[in-house]
Structure formats: C-alpha cells, structure tokens
Scaffold this motif. Structure first.
Motif, short mmCIF file in Angstrom:
data_model
loop_
_atom_site.label_atom_id
_atom_site.label_comp_id
_atom_site.label_asym_id
_atom_site.label_seq_id
_atom_site.Cartn_x
_atom_site.Cartn_y
_atom_site.Cartn_z
N THR A 4 8.35 -13.70 8.02
CA THR A 4 8.13 -12.29 7.71
C THR A 4 6.69 -12.11 7.23
O THR A 4 6.13 -12.99 6.57
N ARG A 62 16.82 -11.02 -5.76
CA ARG A 62 17.47 -12.07 -4.98
C ARG A 62 17.02 -12.00 -3.53
O ARG A 62 16.68 -10.93 -3.02
N ALA A 63 17.05 -13.14 -2.86
CA ALA A 63 16.62 -13.20 -1.47
C ALA A 63 17.42 -12.24 -0.60
O ALA A 63 16.87 -11.56 0.27
N ALA A 64 18.73 -12.17 -0.82
CA ALA A 64 19.58 -11.30 0.00
C ALA A 64 19.19 -9.84 -0.16
O ALA A 64 19.17 -9.08 0.82
N ASP A 65 18.89 -9.43 -1.39
CA ASP A 65 18.52 -8.03 -1.63
C ASP A 65 17.15 -7.72 -1.04
O ASP A 65 16.93 -6.63 -0.51
N ALA A 82 15.87 -9.21 1.58
CA ALA A 82 16.07 -9.15 3.03
C ALA A 82 16.63 -7.80 3.44
O ALA A 82 16.20 -7.22 4.45
N ALA A 83 17.58 -7.28 2.66
CA ALA A 83 18.15 -5.96 2.98
C ALA A 83 17.10 -4.87 2.88
O ALA A 83 17.05 -3.95 3.70
N ASP A 101 16.02 -10.90 8.45
CA ASP A 101 17.09 -11.89 8.48
C ASP A 101 17.08 -12.65 7.16
O ASP A 101 16.03 -13.15 6.72
N GLU A 102 18.25 -12.75 6.52
CA GLU A 102 18.31 -13.36 5.19
C GLU A 102 17.90 -14.83 5.22
O GLU A 102 17.18 -15.30 4.33
N GLU A 103 18.32 -15.56 6.24
CA GLU A 103 17.97 -16.97 6.32
C GLU A 103 16.46 -17.16 6.46
O GLU A 103 15.86 -18.02 5.80
N LEU A 113 14.13 -15.00 5.57
CA LEU A 113 13.44 -14.58 4.35
C LEU A 113 13.60 -15.60 3.24
O LEU A 113 12.66 -15.83 2.46
N SER A 114 14.76 -16.23 3.16
CA SER A 114 14.95 -17.27 2.15
C SER A 114 13.97 -18.42 2.38
O SER A 114 13.38 -18.95 1.42
#
Length: 204
Positions: free
Chosen positions: A2, A18-21, A23-24, A29-31, A33-34
């Motif tokens: 990204t 958090r990574a998930a937030d 990414a949203a 993509d969460e993976e 972005l993590s």
C-alpha cells in the motif's frame, strides 16, 4: 505494498489503530496491510503496542517529507478554493453535532426522542447530499483522498439503518471521525495549521 504516504497519514490521523481497522479505512487488503505495517515497524517508522500501531517520530518526519512532495504536484489554488467552500459545510456539521449532543443549551440529548433524532439525521443526509459534489471535486484534485466518499456513505448508511453510534463515535469511522480526518487533510494540503484554523473558529 500500500502506498507509504497513505499508510503513514492514516496512522497519524488515527493515533493508535489495529491493522484490520486501518485496512477498512483505506479499502486495502488486511493481509497486505498487516505486512506493510510490519515493514514500517521494522524500519522504525511505526511501533506496535497491544495490537495497535502508531507512527514514530521518524515516521512523522518521513510523512512530512512525503506530504510536502505531494503538495508540489497538486493544484493548490483549486484546493484552497475548495477549502473555502468546505468552511460553510463545516459550520453546518458543527451545528448538527451540537444538536445531536444537546437539545438546547443546557439539556443533553438522551436520544429518547426518536422524532428529534430523526430530524437531526435527516439534516445530516441533506448535508451529505449537498456536500458530495464538492467532495468529488476535492478527490479529483487530490486523488489520494479517494477513500473518503466511501467512508462517508458507509457511516451514513449505518446511521440510517438504526446504529446511531456511527454519527459521532470517536473510536470508529463514524461520520464525525471521517469529517474530522478530511478536515485535517484539507488543512495540510492547503498549507494551513490546525492551530491557526482553531483560532479563526474553523476547527471542528
């Protein structure tokens, strides 16, 4: 990966996230972005504590450089014009937020009056529809902000579906949160500072 500017700016605006937030927020993509966040942490640009990430001093310095480079490629006159137009919408949103929190100067809104809340939400929908063309112009001038229309629409849909926490909830991409972050973006893109805007009464 990204785009680095997108990730560092989102981290700065969110504070700790958090990574998930994240990414949203970015529509990423969460993976992926993590993995990006792990790379930033290894490079000393971000730090992770209890599953939440934030920028380091080095990361903020790098972000300042990237934002400066970005401004040289943008039509800053067009952005300044858009920001002046944004100010009227900002005043309207501040009024709606005040009505959402207080029914009058001294009576907190306990949200027991469904008719009152519905009127404020209708006002937010009206503001949203009126503001959308300007937002489209802003995004056309500064394409990095492409995720904002989706985030505004998502928050409003949740509000109108009955989850009114998305009006002003501070720890989520509520309408208020997204508006605040867009305002921060515009302040920076036009070479202003939040302190000066607050002194002029234009801060949210």
């Amino acid at each position: 990966m990204t785009e680095l500017l997108n990730v560092l700016q989102a981290l700065r605006l969110k504070g700790r996230v958090r990574a998930a937030d994240l990414a949203a927020t970015l529509g990423a993509d969460e993976e992926t972005l993590s993995a990006d966040l792990e790379s930033l942490t290894a490079a000393g640009l971000a730090v992770e504590t209890n599953g939440r990430f934030k920028t380091t001093a080095e990361g903020r310095n790098r972000l300042t450089e990237l934002l400066g480079d970005e401004r040289t490629s943008l039509d800053t006159d067009a952005l300044s014009t858009a920001y002046e137009e944004f100010d009227a919408y900002n005043d309207e949103l501040k009024s709606l937020m005040a009505r959402w929190q207080l029914k009058d100067e001294s009576t907190p809104n306990d949200h027991a009056d469904a008719e009152y809340d519905a009127a404020v939400i209708a006002g937010l929908r009206s503001l949203h529809e009126s503001f959308t063309p300007l937002l489209s112009r802003i995004v056309a001038t500064a394409p990095r902000l492409i995720h904002y229309p989706r985030r505004f629409e998502s928050a409003l849909e949740k509000i109108e579906a009955g989850d009114t926490s998305w009006f002003a909830r501070p720890i989520a991409d509520s309408y208020h949160t997204v508006w605040f972050e867009l305002h921060e973006e515009l302040i920076g893109l036009t070479g202003r500072t939040r302190a000066a805007e607050a002194a002029a009464g234009r801060a949210l």
